[in-house]
Scaffold this motif. Sequence first.
Motif, PDB file in Angstrom:
ATOM      1  N   GLU A 198       0.837  -1.207   0.000  1.00 34.96           N
ATOM      2  CA  GLU A 198       0.000   0.000   0.000  1.00 34.96           C
ATOM      3  C   GLU A 198       0.872   1.256   0.000  1.00 34.96           C
ATOM      4  OE1 GLU A 198      -3.750   1.837  -0.114  1.00 34.96           O
ATOM      5  OE2 GLU A 198      -3.283  -0.313  -0.178  1.00 34.96           O
ATOM      6  N   ARG A 199       1.906   1.253   0.821  1.00 35.85           N
ATOM      7  CA  ARG A 199       2.798   2.408   0.882  1.00 35.85           C
ATOM      8  C   ARG A 199       3.557   2.594  -0.432  1.00 35.85           C
ATOM      9  NH1 ARG A 199       3.839   0.248   6.098  1.00 35.85           N
ATOM     10  NH2 ARG A 199       5.876  -0.571   5.418  1.00 35.85           N
ATOM     11  N   GLU A 200       3.904   1.477  -1.078  1.00 32.26           N
ATOM     12  CA  GLU A 200       4.651   1.552  -2.337  1.00 32.26           C
ATOM     13  C   GLU A 200       3.749   1.871  -3.527  1.00 32.26           C
ATOM     14  OE1 GLU A 200       6.704  -2.147  -2.741  1.00 32.26           O
ATOM     15  OE2 GLU A 200       8.312  -1.587  -1.353  1.00 32.26           O
ATOM     16  N   GLY A 201       2.442   1.851  -3.316  1.00 34.20           N
ATOM     17  CA  GLY A 201       1.511   2.140  -4.396  1.00 34.20           C
ATOM     18  C   GLY A 201       1.421   1.058  -5.449  1.00 34.20           C
ATOM     19  N   LEU A 202       1.591  -0.201  -5.040  1.00 31.61           N
ATOM     20  CA  LEU A 202       1.506  -1.295  -6.006  1.00 31.61           C
ATOM     21  C   LEU A 202       0.090  -1.392  -6.573  1.00 31.61           C
ATOM     22  CD1 LEU A 202       3.636  -4.148  -4.383  1.00 31.61           C
ATOM     23  CD2 LEU A 202       4.362  -2.220  -5.819  1.00 31.61           C
ATOM     24  N   VAL A 203       0.006  -1.805  -7.825  1.00 29.29           N
ATOM     25  CA  VAL A 203      -1.278  -1.893  -8.526  1.00 29.29           C
ATOM     26  C   VAL A 203      -1.853  -3.288  -8.333  1.00 29.29           C
ATOM     27  CG1 VAL A 203      -2.437  -1.743 -10.749  1.00 29.29           C
ATOM     28  CG2 VAL A 203      -0.512  -0.221 -10.234  1.00 29.29           C
ATOM     29  N   ALA A 204      -3.000  -3.364  -7.675  1.00 30.11           N
ATOM     30  CA  ALA A 204      -3.622  -4.656  -7.381  1.00 30.11           C
ATOM     31  C   ALA A 204      -4.635  -5.018  -8.466  1.00 30.11           C
ATOM     32  CB  ALA A 204      -4.301  -4.618  -6.022  1.00 30.11           C
ATOM     33  N   VAL A 205      -4.411  -6.163  -9.092  1.00 26.65           N
ATOM     34  CA  VAL A 205      -5.432  -6.719  -9.977  1.00 26.65           C
ATOM     35  C   VAL A 205      -6.548  -7.301  -9.121  1.00 26.65           C
ATOM     36  CG1 VAL A 205      -5.904  -8.465 -11.738  1.00 26.65           C
ATOM     37  CG2 VAL A 205      -3.737  -7.210 -11.768  1.00 26.65           C
ATOM     38  N   GLY A 264     -11.574 -16.742  11.294  1.00 22.29           N
ATOM     39  CA  GLY A 264     -10.435 -17.431  10.700  1.00 22.29           C
ATOM     40  C   GLY A 264      -9.332 -16.478  10.284  1.00 22.29           C
ATOM     41  N   TYR A 265      -8.109 -17.021  10.186  1.00 27.24           N
ATOM     42  CA  TYR A 265      -6.941 -16.213   9.858  1.00 27.24           C
ATOM     43  C   TYR A 265      -6.789 -16.077   8.343  1.00 27.24           C
ATOM     44  CZ  TYR A 265      -5.879 -17.527  14.708  1.00 27.24           C
ATOM     45  OH  TYR A 265      -5.940 -17.741  16.051  1.00 27.24           O
ATOM     46  N   PHE A 266      -7.772 -15.471   7.713  1.00 20.97           N
ATOM     47  CA  PHE A 266      -7.781 -15.392   6.253  1.00 20.97           C
ATOM     48  C   PHE A 266      -7.056 -14.158   5.741  1.00 20.97           C
ATOM     49  CE2 PHE A 266     -11.380 -18.197   7.007  1.00 20.97           C
ATOM     50  CZ  PHE A 266     -11.235 -19.136   5.993  1.00 20.97           C
ATOM     51  N   VAL A 267      -6.424 -14.343   4.591  1.00 17.95           N
ATOM     52  CA  VAL A 267      -5.889 -13.244   3.794  1.00 17.95           C
ATOM     53  C   VAL A 267      -6.436 -13.426   2.386  1.00 17.95           C
ATOM     54  CG1 VAL A 267      -3.817 -12.234   2.759  1.00 17.95           C
ATOM     55  CG2 VAL A 267      -3.797 -12.926   5.157  1.00 17.95           C
ATOM     56  N   ALA A 268      -6.927 -12.367   1.801  1.00 18.20           N
ATOM     57  CA  ALA A 268      -7.497 -12.464   0.459  1.00 18.20           C
ATOM     58  C   ALA A 268      -6.430 -12.835  -0.559  1.00 18.20           C
ATOM     59  CB  ALA A 268      -8.130 -11.132   0.072  1.00 18.20           C
ATOM     60  N   PRO A 269      -6.744 -13.731  -1.479  1.00 17.58           N
ATOM     61  CA  PRO A 269      -5.801 -14.010  -2.566  1.00 17.58           C
ATOM     62  C   PRO A 269      -5.543 -12.734  -3.360  1.00 17.58           C
ATOM     63  CG  PRO A 269      -7.966 -14.957  -3.024  1.00 17.58           C
ATOM     64  CD  PRO A 269      -7.992 -14.482  -1.608  1.00 17.58           C
ATOM     65  N   THR A 270      -4.266 -12.416  -3.514  1.00 17.10           N
ATOM     66  CA  THR A 270      -3.870 -11.099  -4.013  1.00 17.10           C
ATOM     67  C   THR A 270      -2.959 -11.245  -5.231  1.00 17.10           C
ATOM     68  OG1 THR A 270      -4.033 -10.169  -1.779  1.00 17.10           O
ATOM     69  CG2 THR A 270      -2.685  -8.956  -3.375  1.00 17.10           C
ATOM     70  N   LEU A 271      -3.146 -10.346  -6.189  1.00 23.19           N
ATOM     71  CA  LEU A 271      -2.284 -10.278  -7.380  1.00 23.19           C
ATOM     72  C   LEU A 271      -1.923  -8.824  -7.645  1.00 23.19           C
ATOM     73  CD1 LEU A 271      -0.978 -11.149 -10.066  1.00 23.19           C
ATOM     74  CD2 LEU A 271      -3.275 -11.188 -11.081  1.00 23.19           C
ATOM     75  N   VAL A 294       5.107  -4.943 -10.689  1.00 15.97           N
ATOM     76  CA  VAL A 294       5.781  -4.709  -9.411  1.00 15.97           C
ATOM     77  C   VAL A 294       7.241  -4.378  -9.669  1.00 15.97           C
ATOM     78  CG1 VAL A 294       6.409  -5.720  -7.184  1.00 15.97           C
ATOM     79  CG2 VAL A 294       4.199  -6.288  -8.246  1.00 15.97           C
ATOM     80  N   PRO A 295       7.752  -3.281  -9.122  1.00 12.29           N
ATOM     81  CA  PRO A 295       9.172  -2.936  -9.320  1.00 12.29           C
ATOM     82  C   PRO A 295      10.079  -4.016  -8.722  1.00 12.29           C
ATOM     83  CG  PRO A 295       7.936  -1.056  -8.461  1.00 12.29           C
ATOM     84  CD  PRO A 295       7.030  -2.245  -8.366  1.00 12.29           C
ATOM     85  N   ILE A 296      11.192  -4.269  -9.362  1.00 12.13           N
ATOM     86  CA  ILE A 296      12.088  -5.316  -8.857  1.00 12.13           C
ATOM     87  C   ILE A 296      12.747  -4.888  -7.553  1.00 12.13           C
ATOM     88  CG2 ILE A 296      12.503  -6.305 -11.130  1.00 12.13           C
ATOM     89  CD1 ILE A 296      15.201  -4.854 -11.177  1.00 12.13           C
ATOM     90  N   GLU A 297      12.693  -3.601  -7.204  1.00 13.74           N
ATOM     91  CA  GLU A 297      13.245  -3.158  -5.935  1.00 13.74           C
ATOM     92  C   GLU A 297      12.272  -3.368  -4.778  1.00 13.74           C
ATOM     93  OE1 GLU A 297      12.772  -1.088  -8.527  1.00 13.74           O
ATOM     94  OE2 GLU A 297      14.789  -1.046  -9.421  1.00 13.74           O
TER      95      GLU A 297
END
Length: 487
Positions: free
Chosen positions: A345-352, A364-371, A375-378
């Motif tokens: 979020e801080r890096e401003g990545l673009v979420a599909v 439950g300890y769920f995390v949404a499947p994320t894409l 993404v910058p290589i750094e």
Amino acid sequence: MQRLDQQFINNHWVASRGERRLTVTNPYTETVIAEVTAGDPADVEAAVAAARRALPAWQVLSGAQRATYLEGFADALTRRRDELVRLSSTNNGKVLAEAGIDLDDAIACYRYYAGLARALDARQGRPVALEMEGVEARCYHDPVGVVGLITPWNFPLVTSAWKLAPALAAGCTAVLKPSEVTPLPERTLAEIAQEIDLPAGVLNLVFGDGEGVGAPLARHPGIDKVSFTGSNRVGEAVMRAAAERTVGVSLELGGKSPIIVMEDADPDQAADWVMAGIYFNAGQICSATSRLIVHEAVAEPLYAALAKRIDALVLGDPLDESSDMGPLTSARQRENVLNYLAVAEREGLVAVRDARHRELPGQGYFVAPTLYRDVPIESRLWREEIFGPVLCARSVANEEEAVALANDSEFGLAATVISDDPRRASRIGRQLQAGSIWLNSEQLVLPQTGWGGFKRSGIGRELGPWGLSAYLEVKHLIGPTGSGDET
């Protein structure tokens, strides 16, 4: 609620000397289902002593005799399959279908090493071809001795089989420390040892955490080799402890594996393989192909196909057969993954796709499947192991860029190559720096093929004949022709 306050030492359950207790949680209901001892160095001392006493008699058995016990483990796991599948899902959080794959993997592993144990007899004393006249040499394979086996929480009964089966086949005795997060399925190994009359002290099961059991086991002077699967941070500590005594180590550590999709690939078929490589076990797998490297000509249709499949994933109760993905195994692991998502979020990545595109279950300890795409290589998310259902993608213009980007990592555990041209896929695969590379396939892990990685992904190999060799020392008897084979 179960209480695991005893250790399995010398074929008996004995009270742990540890005073601390750890809770074991159902990751879906978020309720405590067991308490387990944190262990104590005195427990390790007793277990190692039992293993050392058992070693002389166990190592002189023939490979065929040891194979009978390994088949006993396989048969007993087969009889318990349904109950262990449910227990694993309850303790680990993986869906039933995935837990079933795990059990079948473990069973196959014990049977495979039973076969290698039998074949080991014929290998003993084989003559070595020499060019010097009047001299002969014969090769033998001796067990390493007493081994310390430390397993992780993401694949209970599987990683223990990968270590325990070849160790016993080789003639070693063992002290096994399962993860304190998922101890319930592993407890079954002790019950099976009693059921099949495994000689006392050959397998000792010691529950606890790193402080109570892991560190004392790694540095114990009675341990001849340590085999560890887990994080790089802990693996490096295990290696330092072993280095102080100059004993062998096998390490299976982290990964940040690439999956390469070339422009000649079918986007729909590729999407299926990409999904299997990252969202299996909610991404909690060291070989997860968490870096998607896609040719720019097929990137947009692939992202669209992945978005459709991610939306179709059913997150829910792992014991419900309609669920496709369960929760992460622990609150701690969910917090680790959420910290990476905060970085994104801080890096401003673009979420599909991310948590904004779906509603998570109420417990439950769920995390949404994320894409994330482009993404910058750094970015930390591109370079570090997240160990959750998070896929990072970048596009490339050609094959050379794809190979260079895939190899630009401190890890080298696994990789996947997808191309409509099998020869091209193979050519690309041969250029990748990784131990297991799948070509136009999901991640097939077979007992006959080695498992382990390049670079910081570890030292040594498990599975296959290499897994057995990890627990054997090579010995040569050299002398005048006619010295003969005393066996």
